[in-house]
Design an enzyme around this catalytic site. Structure first.
Site, PDB file in Angstrom:
ATOM      1  N   ASP A 220     102.428   3.310   7.910  1.00 18.47           N
ATOM      2  CA  ASP A 220     101.202   4.055   7.645  1.00 18.47           C
ATOM      3  C   ASP A 220     100.849   3.984   6.155  1.00 18.47           C
ATOM      4  O   ASP A 220     101.727   4.087   5.298  1.00 18.47           O
ATOM      5  CB  ASP A 220     101.428   5.518   8.054  1.00 18.47           C
ATOM      6  CG  ASP A 220     100.147   6.319   8.107  1.00 18.47           C
ATOM      7  OD1 ASP A 220      99.253   5.947   8.885  1.00 18.47           O
ATOM      8  OD2 ASP A 220     100.049   7.330   7.390  1.00 18.47           O
ATOM      9  N   GLU A 273      99.844  -1.237   7.569  1.00 13.77           N
ATOM     10  CA  GLU A 273      98.469  -0.746   7.666  1.00 13.77           C
ATOM     11  C   GLU A 273      97.869  -0.772   6.271  1.00 13.77           C
ATOM     12  O   GLU A 273      98.315  -0.051   5.382  1.00 13.77           O
ATOM     13  CB  GLU A 273      98.417   0.685   8.215  1.00 13.77           C
ATOM     14  CG  GLU A 273      96.981   1.100   8.514  1.00 13.77           C
ATOM     15  CD  GLU A 273      96.635   2.546   8.212  1.00 13.77           C
ATOM     16  OE1 GLU A 273      95.604   3.018   8.698  1.00 13.77           O
ATOM     17  OE2 GLU A 273      97.380   3.206   7.466  1.00 13.77           O
TER      18      GLU A 273
HETATM   19  O1  TEU Z   1      95.195   6.219   8.316  1.00 15.26           O
HETATM   20  C1  TEU Z   1      94.996   5.769   7.002  1.00 15.26           C
HETATM   21  C2  TEU Z   1      93.660   5.935   6.488  1.00 15.26           C
HETATM   22  O2  TEU Z   1      93.389   5.495   5.399  1.00 15.26           O
HETATM   23  C3  TEU Z   1      92.681   6.732   7.283  1.00 15.26           C
HETATM   24  O3  TEU Z   1      92.425   7.871   6.541  1.00 15.26           O
HETATM   25  C4  TEU Z   1      91.412   6.013   7.519  1.00 15.26           C
HETATM   26  O4  TEU Z   1      90.794   5.669   6.310  1.00 15.26           O
HETATM   27  C5  TEU Z   1      90.475   6.892   8.267  1.00 15.26           C
HETATM   28  O5  TEU Z   1      91.149   7.442   9.364  1.00 15.26           O
HETATM   29  C6  TEU Z   1      89.305   6.115   8.782  1.00 15.26           C
HETATM   30  O6  TEU Z   1      88.510   6.930   9.587  1.00 15.26           O
HETATM   31  C7  TEU Z   1      96.498   6.497   8.677  1.00 15.26           C
HETATM   32  C8  TEU Z   1      96.555   6.849  10.141  1.00 15.26           C
HETATM   33  O7  TEU Z   1      96.163   5.741  10.908  1.00 15.26           O
HETATM   34  C9  TEU Z   1      95.708   8.060  10.375  1.00 15.26           C
HETATM   35  O8  TEU Z   1      95.649   8.404  11.729  1.00 15.26           O
HETATM   36  C10 TEU Z   1      96.295   9.189   9.580  1.00 15.26           C
HETATM   37  O9  TEU Z   1      95.466  10.303   9.675  1.00 15.26           O
HETATM   38  C11 TEU Z   1      96.461   8.825   8.101  1.00 15.26           C
HETATM   39  O10 TEU Z   1      97.056   7.549   7.920  1.00 15.26           O
HETATM   40  C12 TEU Z   1      97.379   9.804   7.425  1.00 15.26           C
HETATM   41  O11 TEU Z   1      98.676   9.629   7.899  1.00 15.26           O
END
Ligand code: TEU
Length: 555
Positions: A220, A273
């Protein structure tokens, strides 16, 4: 279906590692399948659907966080990295799932959230209880505030979910104290990765899951772990990476993780990610001694436009080629508007500020047609491909969720401006003609945790689509099966063919050809080719608008 042990033998005789061309299915556990009838998806539910995933034709599943969590951010707020949340099941069930998957030829990738934990994590509870300057607080980023009385946040960083990235603490008597950093919700304090104890803890967590047989980790917010020394304001920070991300020191962490994963048998993999727009910066995470693959967003962000898609494909291929990593292709995930909806709007670009797009008119037939063509496009491109649960059923974004049912913290944190990500996280429809469409099995009869499935999903259940000629699910099944059988698909080269500007036309080894018509008028299909698969009805020798075909040269 060959068992993984047999596949490993084939691989050791010289073919590429599985992950260079894998089809990976993302499970969002809360919403995938509820095995015990309490309205929340769980590990038992996932286990019961492994045969469905085998039949779909994917190589692996990636499971969004299933760890102990207060679910302040849908599980991305972890209170215990070494156990399963009771709402989802037990560690023993998770181990059984991994083993059963292997028996069926399915690998399991778990989600690792190393940037932050939950404010209920015991180490953070201990830090709150300890004094400023204590070793407990040094595991996180605690700082005194600025201004009179320390009433202002220590710097100007903004949390991704809205508001300041700092939360003030109070002692037992309610007296305000230090602030702590949270790049996401206040319930998600950021770990201090300069602290060797944090590094050691995560190395131990990696080994914990590797010892239980997982085949990899999705990481993440890969680029966030290390912060710039001194935590400087972001204002006036021009020309350097943002001070909260993409710092040089993060690469050393991934090199050490790579050494750990490589010390385990089998071909285990990291998936980064990465929301990184700069191709050179992006590629640095995929250097040969760092992470093997990335979850790559440019295609997801691209409009349904041939010129833009062609550029995105070329840029993706060249950024990965810099370091010899396989590209991956993603259309939707648990954070973004489902692409049936995105492609059905007049403006098909991805909107970071989803507030602006919400509720605009959507032509679901158009979006579905384009989603089918996009599936064949991504399955045909070089490298790996991701399927987000429900993509294969052609589900759309649920936009009419009553405000009081919204769960995503972005809704509250944005001051009720961003309606959040719940609309792509609605429990899946499995069977039947009435809600909740077989989402729950077992003795309980609780409604789904997010009880907003559209009635029209009666035609989008796995049971309704299974075996139905021309259904979304059957297109995915056939496409993924052909993709696996075609030696020229997955990892390897592609070559653009000369085409009309609104047509994407490329070949892969073995005489394979993919054409997608994004223009307003039908285009002629080439002669001397056999039709392998079409995303929709063809018009004689013509390829209609918003349709893709797979062909094989016959001369
Ligand atoms: O998402 C990373 C992230 O940068 C997100 O904030 C993204 O920009 C946003 O959701 C777009 O709409 C990851 C996970 O995939 C997400 O579900 C989590 O909320 C986030 O990290 C925090 O752990």
């Amino acid at each position: 279906m060959t068992k993984l042990t047999e596949q490993a033998t084939e691989q050791s005789t010289g073919s590429q590692p599985w992950w260079r061309g894998a089809a990976i299915f993302q499970v969002y556990p809360r919403s995938f399948m509820d095995g015990d009838g309490d309205g929340t998806g769980d590990v038992a539910g996932i286990r019961s659907r492994l045969p469905y995933l085998v039949e779909l034709g994917v190589d692996a599943l990636w499971i969004s966080p299933w760890y102990v969590s207060p679910l302040a951010d849908g599980g991305y707020d972890i209170a215990d990295y070494r156990d399963i949340d009771p709402a989802f099941g037990t560690l023993a069930e998770a181990e059984a799932l991994i083993a059963e998957g292997h028996e069926l030829g399915l690998r399991t990738i778990v989600d690792l959230v190393p940037n932050h934990c939950s404010d209920q994590h015991p180490w953070f509870r201990a830090a709150l209880a300890a004094a400023p300057g204590s070793p407990e607080r040094a595991l996180f980023h605690f700082r005194p505030g600025r201004g009179p009385g320390g009433d202002l946040p220590p710097n100007d960083w903004q949390a991704h979910f809205g508001g300041s990235a700092w939360q003030r603490t109070a002692d037992a008597e309610g007296r305000p104290g230090e602030w702590y950093l949270h790049m996401f919700a206040p319930e998600q304090p950021d770990w201090n990765w300069d602290n060797p104890a944090v590094r050691a803890e995560f190395e131990s967590i990696l080994r914990f899951w590797l010892d239980r047989g997982v085949d990899g980790f999705r990481i993440d917010v890969t680029d966030h772990l290390v912060k710039e020394q001194g935590l400087p304001d972001s204002a006036g920070h021009h020309g350097r990476p943002d001070p909260w991300r993409d710092q040089e020191g993060v690469h050393e962490i991934y090199r050490s993780w790579r050494a750990i994963i490589d010390s385990y048998p089998g071909e285990r993999v990291f998936v980064a990610e990465l929301w990184e727009n700069n191709p050179a910066r992006f590629a640095r995470y995929l250097r040969p001694d760092e992470l093997q693959t990335a979850f790559n967003f440019p295609l997801l962000k691209s409009a349904w436009d041939a010129a833009e898609l062609r550029d995105v494909i070329d840029d993706t291929l060249s950024s990965h080629a810099l370091v010899g990593a396989p590209p991956t292709w993603v259309l939707s995930n648990h954070d973004t508007t489902r692409h049936v909806t995105r492609y059905g709007r007049a403006d098909t670009t991805y909107d970071f500020d989803r507030a602006g797009r919400f509720g605009r008119p959507v032509d679901l037939d158009l979006g579905t047609r384009r989603a089918r063509a996009a599936a064949l496009l991504t399955f045909a491109l070089p490298g790996g491909v991701y399927v987000y649960q429900g993509d294969e059923l052609g589900l759309w974004e649920v936009e009419d969720i009553p405000d009081e049912l919204r769960q995503d913290p972005t809704w509250v944190r944005s001051g009720h401006v961003d309606r959040g990500r719940d609309g792509c996280r609605v429990p899946l429809p499995w069977s039947g003609t009435e809600r909740p469409f077989g989402f729950s099995a077992g003795d309980g009869d609780a409604p789904p945790w997010l009880d907003v499935q559209p009635a029209a999903w009666k035609d989008r259940t796995a049971a309704a689509e299974s075996g139905a000629p021309g259904s979304h699910l059957e297109l995915y099944r056939t496409g993924l099966r052909l993709r696996r059988a075609e030696p020229g698909l997955g990892d390897g080269p592609m070559e653009w063919q000369p085409s009309a500007p609104d047509v994407l036309d490329f070949t892969r080894p073995g005489g394979f050809r993919c054409m997608v018509n994004l223009g307003a008028t039908p285009v002629a299909l080439p002669g001397q080719s056999e039709l392998l698969l079409a995303s929709g009805p063809l018009d004689g020798g013509l390829l209609p608008t918003d349709t893709a075909v797979w062909l094989r040269r016959t001369e």
